[in-house]
Design a protein around this motif. Structure first.
Motif, PDB file in Angstrom:
ATOM      1  N   ASP A  79    -106.695 -52.446 -31.936  1.00 16.60           N
ATOM      2  CA  ASP A  79    -105.692 -53.484 -31.699  1.00 16.60           C
ATOM      3  C   ASP A  79    -105.288 -54.172 -32.998  1.00 16.60           C
ATOM      4  N   MET A  80    -106.273 -54.432 -33.854  1.00 22.49           N
ATOM      5  CA  MET A  80    -105.992 -55.073 -35.138  1.00 22.49           C
ATOM      6  C   MET A  80    -105.152 -54.160 -36.033  1.00 22.49           C
ATOM      7  N   LEU A  81    -105.499 -52.877 -36.098  1.00 29.20           N
ATOM      8  CA  LEU A  81    -104.743 -51.932 -36.932  1.00 29.20           C
ATOM      9  C   LEU A  81    -103.293 -51.816 -36.465  1.00 29.20           C
ATOM     10  N   VAL A  82    -103.107 -51.664 -35.161  1.00 26.62           N
ATOM     11  CA  VAL A  82    -101.762 -51.508 -34.605  1.00 26.62           C
ATOM     12  C   VAL A  82    -100.935 -52.770 -34.830  1.00 26.62           C
ATOM     13  N   GLU A  83    -101.567 -53.920 -34.670  1.00 24.57           N
ATOM     14  CA  GLU A  83    -100.841 -55.182 -34.875  1.00 24.57           C
ATOM     15  C   GLU A  83    -100.520 -55.407 -36.355  1.00 24.57           C
ATOM     16  N   ALA A  84    -101.480 -55.108 -37.240  1.00 22.15           N
ATOM     17  CA  ALA A  84    -101.292 -55.353 -38.674  1.00 22.15           C
ATOM     18  C   ALA A  84    -100.361 -54.341 -39.327  1.00 22.15           C
ATOM     19  N   ASP A  85    -100.380 -53.089 -38.853  1.00 24.05           N
ATOM     20  CA  ASP A  85     -99.589 -52.039 -39.498  1.00 24.05           C
ATOM     21  C   ASP A  85     -99.054 -51.041 -38.462  1.00 24.05           C
ATOM     22  N   PRO A  86     -98.101 -51.475 -37.638  1.00 26.72           N
ATOM     23  CA  PRO A  86     -97.580 -50.593 -36.591  1.00 26.72           C
ATOM     24  C   PRO A  86     -96.787 -49.404 -37.119  1.00 26.72           C
ATOM     25  N   GLU A  87     -96.389 -49.443 -38.386  1.00 28.73           N
ATOM     26  CA  GLU A  87     -95.691 -48.298 -38.973  1.00 28.73           C
ATOM     27  C   GLU A  87     -96.662 -47.157 -39.255  1.00 28.73           C
ATOM     28  N   THR A  88     -97.951 -47.470 -39.339  1.00 30.32           N
ATOM     29  CA  THR A  88     -98.965 -46.455 -39.607  1.00 30.32           C
ATOM     30  C   THR A  88     -99.748 -46.102 -38.347  1.00 30.32           C
ATOM     31  N   TYR A  89    -100.290 -47.104 -37.681  1.00 28.78           N
ATOM     32  CA  TYR A  89    -101.211 -46.882 -36.570  1.00 28.78           C
ATOM     33  C   TYR A  89    -100.520 -47.108 -35.227  1.00 28.78           C
ATOM     34  N   PHE A  90    -100.887 -46.281 -34.250  1.00 26.70           N
ATOM     35  CA  PHE A  90    -100.305 -46.404 -32.915  1.00 26.70           C
ATOM     36  C   PHE A  90    -101.194 -45.698 -31.903  1.00 26.70           C
ATOM     37  N   PHE A  91    -100.885 -45.895 -30.637  1.00 30.17           N
ATOM     38  CA  PHE A  91    -101.499 -45.125 -29.568  1.00 30.17           C
ATOM     39  C   PHE A  91    -100.486 -45.015 -28.445  1.00 30.17           C
ATOM     40  N   THR A  92    -100.683 -44.031 -27.627  1.00 26.49           N
ATOM     41  CA  THR A  92     -99.782 -43.796 -26.500  1.00 26.49           C
ATOM     42  C   THR A  92    -100.547 -44.086 -25.206  1.00 26.49           C
ATOM     43  N   ASP A  93     -99.840 -44.044 -24.097  1.00 23.34           N
ATOM     44  CA  ASP A  93    -100.484 -44.263 -22.798  1.00 23.34           C
ATOM     45  C   ASP A  93    -101.663 -43.316 -22.596  1.00 23.34           C
ATOM     46  N   HIS A  94    -101.524 -42.098 -23.100  1.00 21.56           N
ATOM     47  CA  HIS A  94    -102.596 -41.112 -22.950  1.00 21.56           C
ATOM     48  C   HIS A  94    -103.901 -41.600 -23.590  1.00 21.56           C
ATOM     49  N   TYR A  95    -103.815 -42.346 -24.673  1.00 23.58           N
ATOM     50  CA  TYR A  95    -104.988 -42.775 -25.427  1.00 23.58           C
ATOM     51  C   TYR A  95    -105.394 -44.227 -25.157  1.00 23.58           C
ATOM     52  N   LYS A  96    -104.627 -44.972 -24.353  1.00 23.22           N
ATOM     53  CA  LYS A  96    -104.856 -46.416 -24.232  1.00 23.22           C
ATOM     54  C   LYS A  96    -106.237 -46.786 -23.677  1.00 23.22           C
ATOM     55  N   ASN A  97    -106.843 -45.940 -22.870  1.00 23.82           N
ATOM     56  CA  ASN A  97    -108.159 -46.249 -22.309  1.00 23.82           C
ATOM     57  C   ASN A  97    -109.304 -45.643 -23.107  1.00 23.82           C
ATOM     58  N   HIS A  98    -109.001 -45.157 -24.296  1.00 23.35           N
ATOM     59  CA  HIS A  98    -110.013 -44.524 -25.148  1.00 23.35           C
ATOM     60  C   HIS A  98    -110.101 -45.246 -26.488  1.00 23.35           C
ATOM     61  N   LYS A  99    -111.272 -45.239 -27.071  1.00 29.22           N
ATOM     62  CA  LYS A  99    -111.490 -45.886 -28.366  1.00 29.22           C
ATOM     63  C   LYS A  99    -110.983 -44.979 -29.478  1.00 29.22           C
ATOM     64  N   LEU A 100    -109.664 -44.813 -29.516  1.00 29.23           N
ATOM     65  CA  LEU A 100    -109.008 -43.914 -30.461  1.00 29.23           C
ATOM     66  C   LEU A 100    -107.730 -44.558 -30.968  1.00 29.23           C
ATOM     67  N   VAL A 101    -107.376 -44.222 -32.204  1.00 30.93           N
ATOM     68  CA  VAL A 101    -106.096 -44.633 -32.764  1.00 30.93           C
ATOM     69  C   VAL A 101    -105.479 -43.432 -33.477  1.00 30.93           C
ATOM     70  N   LEU A 102    -104.170 -43.328 -33.387  1.00 29.73           N
ATOM     71  CA  LEU A 102    -103.443 -42.277 -34.095  1.00 29.73           C
ATOM     72  C   LEU A 102    -102.822 -42.875 -35.345  1.00 29.73           C
ATOM     73  N   ALA A 103    -102.580 -42.022 -36.336  1.00 26.28           N
ATOM     74  CA  ALA A 103    -101.947 -42.475 -37.574  1.00 26.28           C
ATOM     75  C   ALA A 103    -100.793 -41.538 -37.895  1.00 26.28           C
ATOM     76  N   ARG A 104     -99.693 -42.109 -38.327  1.00 29.87           N
ATOM     77  CA  ARG A 104     -98.546 -41.284 -38.710  1.00 29.87           C
ATOM     78  C   ARG A 104     -98.921 -40.509 -39.975  1.00 29.87           C
ATOM     79  N   PRO A 105     -98.755 -39.178 -39.944  1.00 35.69           N
ATOM     80  CA  PRO A 105     -99.230 -38.322 -41.040  1.00 35.69           C
ATOM     81  C   PRO A 105     -98.709 -38.706 -42.426  1.00 35.69           C
ATOM     82  N   GLU A 106     -97.506 -39.218 -42.514  1.00 37.92           N
ATOM     83  CA  GLU A 106     -96.949 -39.573 -43.824  1.00 37.92           C
ATOM     84  C   GLU A 106     -97.475 -40.918 -44.332  1.00 37.92           C
ATOM     85  N   ARG A 107     -98.261 -41.610 -43.508  1.00 37.64           N
ATOM     86  CA  ARG A 107     -98.747 -42.937 -43.896  1.00 37.64           C
ATOM     87  C   ARG A 107    -100.278 -43.040 -43.909  1.00 37.64           C
TER      88      ARG A 107
END
Length: 138
Positions: A79-107
């Motif tokens: 939650d902190m990563l997504v809030e602080a840097d949403p251009e880099t970190y994100f998650f989708t509905d598929h991952y929302k119930n899991h302790k996982l974060v995705l990162a945009r490859p170029e960032r």
């Protein structure tokens, strides 16, 4: 320094916020993970996709649907990563119930990725193995 000669140093270019890197790939991050030379790490397949396992458990993988690396993190950190840097970190509905974060490859920040991989490996390690690793027995 000799008299009459002036040496100049090139300053390293500082990264500007929002500047994109060359996109990382699964293979680049896999090579980083394997270069850490941590015990009990194996290449495997999960849901038909290559992944890395540590201690027999999923450690690092790439989301083919999002074309992005997936990192294990606690919900609070995600939650902190997504809030602080949403251009880099994100998650989708598929991952929302899991302790996982995705990162945009170029960032992807490779230093962050390395620290994350080490931290998660340590969290997953059996206590006896971690003790032997920390004492240099492995």
């Amino acid at each position: 320094m000799t008299a009459g000669k002036k040496t100049t140093r090139k300053k390293a270019a500082k990264k500007k916020p929002g500047r994109k890197n060359a996109p990382v790939t699964y293979d680049v991050l896999k090579d980083l993970a394997l270069s850490l030379d941590l015990p009990n790490v194996t290449e495997a397949m999960s849901w038909g996709q290559p992944c890395l396992k540590a201690h027999g458990k999923l450690w690092f993988f790439w989301s083919p649907s999002e074309d992005a690396p997936v990192f294990k993190v606690p919900f609070e950190e995600r939650d902190m990563l997504v809030e602080a840097d949403p251009e880099t970190y994100f998650f989708t509905d598929h991952y929302k119930n899991h302790k996982l974060v995705l990162a945009r490859p170029e960032r992807v920040d490779m230093a962050w990725a390395k620290a994350n991989l080490i931290r998660v490996w340590r969290e997953m390690a059996p206590k006896r193995l971690l003790k032997a690793y920390d004492s240099g027995e492995l």
